[in-house]
Write a protein that holds these residues in place. Structure first.
Motif, short mmCIF file in Angstrom:
data_model
loop_
_atom_site.label_atom_id
_atom_site.label_comp_id
_atom_site.label_asym_id
_atom_site.label_seq_id
_atom_site.Cartn_x
_atom_site.Cartn_y
_atom_site.Cartn_z
N SER A 6 0.82 -1.22 0.00
CA SER A 6 0.00 0.00 0.00
C SER A 6 0.85 1.27 0.00
CB SER A 6 -0.94 0.01 1.20
OG SER A 6 -0.20 -0.02 2.41
N ASP A 7 2.14 1.15 0.33
CA ASP A 7 3.04 2.30 0.36
C ASP A 7 3.80 2.51 -0.94
OD1 ASP A 7 2.42 2.89 3.05
OD2 ASP A 7 3.86 1.38 3.74
N VAL A 8 3.64 1.62 -1.90
CA VAL A 8 4.36 1.70 -3.17
C VAL A 8 3.84 2.90 -3.97
CG1 VAL A 8 4.82 0.55 -5.37
CG2 VAL A 8 4.87 -0.76 -3.24
N ALA A 9 4.76 3.80 -4.34
CA ALA A 9 4.39 4.98 -5.13
C ALA A 9 4.58 4.74 -6.63
CB ALA A 9 5.23 6.18 -4.68
N TYR A 10 5.44 3.81 -7.00
CA TYR A 10 5.74 3.54 -8.40
C TYR A 10 6.27 2.13 -8.51
CZ TYR A 10 8.30 3.44 -12.80
OH TYR A 10 8.77 3.09 -14.04
N THR A 11 5.90 1.44 -9.57
CA THR A 11 6.42 0.11 -9.84
C THR A 11 6.96 0.06 -11.26
OG1 THR A 11 4.83 -0.93 -8.34
CG2 THR A 11 5.86 -2.36 -9.98
N ALA A 12 8.23 -0.27 -11.41
CA ALA A 12 8.82 -0.46 -12.74
C ALA A 12 8.54 -1.90 -13.16
CB ALA A 12 10.33 -0.22 -12.69
N ASP A 28 6.33 0.34 -20.54
CA ASP A 28 5.98 1.66 -21.08
C ASP A 28 6.79 2.02 -22.32
OD1 ASP A 28 8.49 2.19 -20.02
OD2 ASP A 28 7.78 3.71 -18.61
N GLY A 29 7.70 1.13 -22.76
CA GLY A 29 8.49 1.36 -23.95
C GLY A 29 9.68 2.30 -23.77
#
Length: 140
Positions: A6-12, A28-29
């Protein structure tokens, strides 16, 4: 200390095809590269390799951590750079990594530079992830 989902702001998100001798691309290319083992490991060396990608990510992350630390310490790190050297070699379990992080911080004295990179090493997410797993040497 780990974070909660729930604390994840971004996932690559990246997907590899054919492992170390194929292709890696992000969803995302923004990154789409051919990967090949380096000549030193018996490959063609025609593309990048996981160690280069790790070195790029680690150096960028460490530079960001250095910026956070410098701001808290009121230190001028303008014109600074961080280089990560990632080595791969055989160990008892097959293969392992070793990293050397070198920072050039022209606007501070050597003792302050050393202090800043040691503090950055404590807050950098890559450093936290590798701590206790691989040898990481710091240098100014």
């Amino acid at each position: 200390m780990s974070i909660q989902q729930s604390d994840v702001a971004y996932t690559a998100v990246a997907t590899a095809q054919n492992g170390r001798d194929g292709r890696v691309a992000t969803n995302d290319g923004q990154l789409d590269v051919v990967v090949n083992p380096p000549k030193e490991l018996g490959g063609s060396g025609a593309g990048t390799n996981p160690e280069q990608l790790f070195a790029a990510g680690y150096s960028a992350c460490f530079q960001g951590a250095l910026g956070v630390v410098a701001k808290n310490e009121n230190a001028d790190i303008s014109g600074s750079s961080v280089t990560a050297e990632v080595g791969i070699g055989k160990n008892d379990d097959g293969f392992g990594l070793i990293v050397k992080i070198s920072a050039v911080i022209p606007n501070v004295d050597p003792a302050t530079a050393k202090d800043l990179i040691e503090k950055a090493h404590q807050v950098c997410p890559y450093s936290k992830a590798t701590r206790g797993n691989i040898t990481v040497e710091l240098a100014v």
